[in-house]
Structures are given as structure tokens and as C-alpha cells.
Design an enzyme around this catalytic site. Structure first.
Site, PDB file in Angstrom:
ATOM      1  N   CYS A 327     -15.652 -18.122  31.203  1.00  0.00           N
ATOM      2  CA  CYS A 327     -15.224 -16.725  31.341  1.00  0.00           C
ATOM      3  C   CYS A 327     -14.375 -16.537  32.587  1.00  0.00           C
ATOM      4  CB  CYS A 327     -16.441 -15.798  31.390  1.00  0.00           C
ATOM      5  SG  CYS A 327     -17.560 -16.115  32.773  1.00  0.00           S
ATOM      6  N   GLU A 361     -11.282 -15.407  28.169  1.00  0.00           N
ATOM      7  CA  GLU A 361     -12.278 -16.431  27.859  1.00  0.00           C
ATOM      8  C   GLU A 361     -11.539 -17.688  27.394  1.00  0.00           C
ATOM      9  OE1 GLU A 361     -16.717 -16.305  27.650  1.00  0.00           O
ATOM     10  OE2 GLU A 361     -15.235 -14.787  28.169  1.00  0.00           O
TER      11      GLU A 361
END
Length: 381
Positions: A327, A361
Site C-alpha cells: 500500500c 496499491e
């Protein structure tokens, strides 16, 4: 994220700029061209939380700008939330405003909804909740259920939690033709963009489809990736530190009839110590056989924004194959710099989990250099 940045008409251009920025950051890590997975331009968030602002008889959801954290910005519309949350927001406000018992010292409101049609509402207070509050909250639940079907309400204050219904919701995700049911607890981590989450899980499963042996997973959460990945391996040893997530992961295993996963409550650093033989952990005694007897050839990691610590990087570098969901592209770049000594990136994907923000992401498949496994020959899409 300021709501002024939510511009659906510019979504494709904003995404292209973000893809270029992340690709440039990771270019020194010798990543291939990214596979890009898009998000719906509106209605994609399954979670939302707001401070509540009281001004006489008025009551508003508010957010605060980073550059002006003391000035509340009323939220009249929230187009990035899923349709259910968008329906609930004005209806809840209309019920709260005239109700002194429910609005008195109400500090924060949190929404969770799922593709399965369940919702959970948490009301956070700066006062003790009593029987009068519970009576009004039950009436509130009855009124709002007309909008969203299955709804639970939780009231929270200092050292107090009252649950009307359940403290979790069921989510249902269709992964490559199979429906998986996930128990998602209030205030526990779950992926906020359900449709992009489906794409992430399917991508990970595709990377694992040619692999053999057993899987070690770090940071497994509630089993979001674990359950579908288990189809691709003989056995899975999955680790997670948060108690509520471990509880949910075990329940999700039972709910989905998956029996080749062992969930162990350990931090990533503790797993590294166990793999290195530095410490023995009583929790590993729950495994049906010693950890070193598993055929662990692949490791799957989905760490927090800080990425993998140096010791964990060294540990995972001993695996034939690494599937890494990140992330935070910056800490991913740092980890790939070290892993590049032993592995090469065979696949690279970008998932727009958070449209209209700088966050992206990432997914990478790394194979040991000069490795002759089938994973090394996986075709780039």
C-alpha cells in the site's frame, strides 16, 4: 482527501498521472510495464467515518483539511461512498437532529457496508450511554433498516460498547467464479474498496496458479487473500498479530469450508525469529507438524505502510517465490532494492484502491534469479 478533488470526469487522466509517477519511482527496481486495474469513479468506498459538529440546533458531518485542521468542513454529499452509505448519511442525520438522547455529546460516526447488503453503524460519544440511549438507538435501527436491510448499531464511549445486532458484517466476494464470505469486524482492518479488492485477490491467485508446495503468509488479516490462495497450495501457514483479525480469519475458514490453512497469531518479526530458529513460540505448537517440516516455497506478504523490516526482508529472500502486495510504493521500492540481490520482478500490477489521492496499491511477483520453476515463465499480461 478534499472532496473538491473528487472529479469523476477527470478520473482517467488522474489515474494515468498516478501510474506514471509510481512507475517512475519503481523503474530502478527493473519492474516490467504495469498491469493497471481501475476503480469505479464514484461509489467505491465501503467504509467512511466523520466527526460530528454541533452548532446550536444544527448537526453536521465534518472533515478537516490538512492545512487547516481546526476549521470544520461540512460534508453535504460524499460521492465516493457506496450507494448504501450515501443513502444512510442523510437519513441518519435527519433522525439524529431532533433527538437529544442520540445526539447529546455525539463525537463521531462510522459506517461500514458490504456488497452482500449488510451495514454497521458506530456512534461514538463523549458520555456514558444508558438505557434511554439504548431505547432510542433500537428505534433508530428500526427506522434505518428500511433503507439498507440488515443493519447493526454500536454505541461507544469510554470503556463502554453497546451492540444492537452484531459487531461485524458479512461480505461476499466473487473470486474467479467462487463466492467467498468474510466476517468483517467493526474497527478491524478491511480493504475499503471492495471491487478493487476483488481484482487484487484474483491477480494474486493468478500469480500463484503455477506454483507448488506450501505457502507462508504474513499479515493475513481476516483471511482476505488467504482463503482464495489456499486453492493453489497444499498447505497454508498464515500469520497475523491482531486478535480480532485472527478470530475473524478462523471463522471465515469455517464459513467457507477451507481446511488446509493454519492461522497462527504471530507478528512478522516473530515469524522471522521462528524461521531463523532464534526463538520457539508456544503458539506454533498448535501446528499439526513442526514449521520446518512444511514445504514452504512461496511467501505472500501484504504489510502495513512501513513495509517489511530488514530482518523480514532477509527471511523472505530465502523463498523461491514472493508475492508482495504493497500500500506504499516508496517502502516497496526500498524493499525491492534489497530483494533485487536475490530475486527479479516478473509481474507488476497497480490497483487504484484510492481514487483522487496519491495512494496506489501495488502488486509484484518476484522469482529467485536463475530459478527454473514454472513461476519464472509466467507470461506477462
Amino acid at each position: 482527501m478534499p472532496l473538491s478533488s473528487v472529479t469523476p470526469a477527470q478520473y482517467e487522466d488522474l489515474l494515468a498521472a498516478k501510474v506514471a509517477r509510481v512507475s517512475e519511482l519503481l523503474a530502478p527496481c527493473d519492474v516490467p510495464q504495469a498491469q493497471v486495474y481501475t476503480s469505479p469513479s464514484t461509489g467505491f468506498r465501503m467504509r467512511a467515518e466523520f466527526r460530528m459538529w454541533h452548532d446550536g440546533d444544527e448537526l453536521d458531518y465534518v472533515m478537516f483539511r490538512r492545512d487547516d485542521p481546526k476549521t470544520p468542513v461540512p460534508v453535504r454529499e460524499f460521492p465516493i461512498a457506496c450507494e448504501t452509505i450515501q443513502r444512510l448519511m442523510p437519513a441518519l442525520l435527519a433522525e439524529l437532529k431532533p433527538n437529544h438522547t442520540l445526539r447529546h455529546k455525539l463525537f463521531q460516526v462510522e459506517f461500514i457496508s458490504t456488497l452482500a447488503g449488510e451495514s454497521l453503524l458506530t456512534l461514538v460519544y463523549h458520555r456514558k450511554l444508558d438505557g434511554a440511549w439504548e431505547t432510542e438507538a433500537r428505534h433508530l435501527r428500526s427506522q434505518l433498516r428500511n433503507l439498507c436491510g440488515d443493519l447493526s448499531i454500536i454505541g461507544r464511549s469510554r470503556k463502554q460498547k453497546l451492540v444492537l445486532g452484531r459487531e461485524w458484517v458479512w461480505e461476499e466476494l466473487d473470486i474467479d467464479g467462487r463466492c467467498y464470505r468474510y466476517q468483517q469486524y467493526e474497527q478491524a482492518f478491511t480493504q475499503p474498496n471492495a471491487r478493487v479488492n476483488i481484482q487484487m485477490i484474483q491477480w494474486a491467485c493468478h500469480q500463484a496458479s503455477t506454483l507448488d508446495g506450501d505457502l507462508l503468509e504474513l499479515y493475513c488479516g481476516n483471511g482476505n487473500f488467504t482463503l482464495p490462495l489456499a486453492r493453489e497450495f497444499d498447505q497454508v501457514v498464515a500469520t497475523e498479530l491482531a486478535k480480532v483479525s485472527v478470530r475473524a480469519a478462523r471463522e471465515n475458514m469455517r464459513e467457507n469450508g477451507v481446511d488446509n490453512i493454519q492461522i497462527i497469531r504471530l507478528a512478522a518479526e516473530e515469524v522471522t525469529q521462528a524461521m531463523n530458529g532464534e526463538r520457539e513460540f508456544r503458539r506454533l505448537a498448535d501446528l499439526p507438524k513442526p514449521l520446518h517440516e512444511y514445504d514452504l516455497r512461496t511467501v505472500f506478504v501484504d504489510p502495513p505502510r512501513a513495509g517489511l523490516d530488514a530482518q523480514t526482508v532477509q527471511m523472505v529472500s530465502r523463498f523461491e517465490t514472493i508475492i508482495y502486495i504493497s500500500c506504499n510504493p516508496q517502502t516497496l521500492a526500498d524493499n525491492l532494492h534489497e530483494l533485487g540481490n536475490t530475486h527479479e520482478v516478473k509481474q507488476f500490477a497497480l490497483f487504484d484502491q484510492f481514487p483522487y489521492t496519491e495512494h496506489m496499491e501495488c502488486g509484484v511477483l518476484l522469482c529467485r534469479k536463475n530459478q527454473s520453476s514454472s513461476a519464472a515463465n509466467t507470461q506477462r499480461e
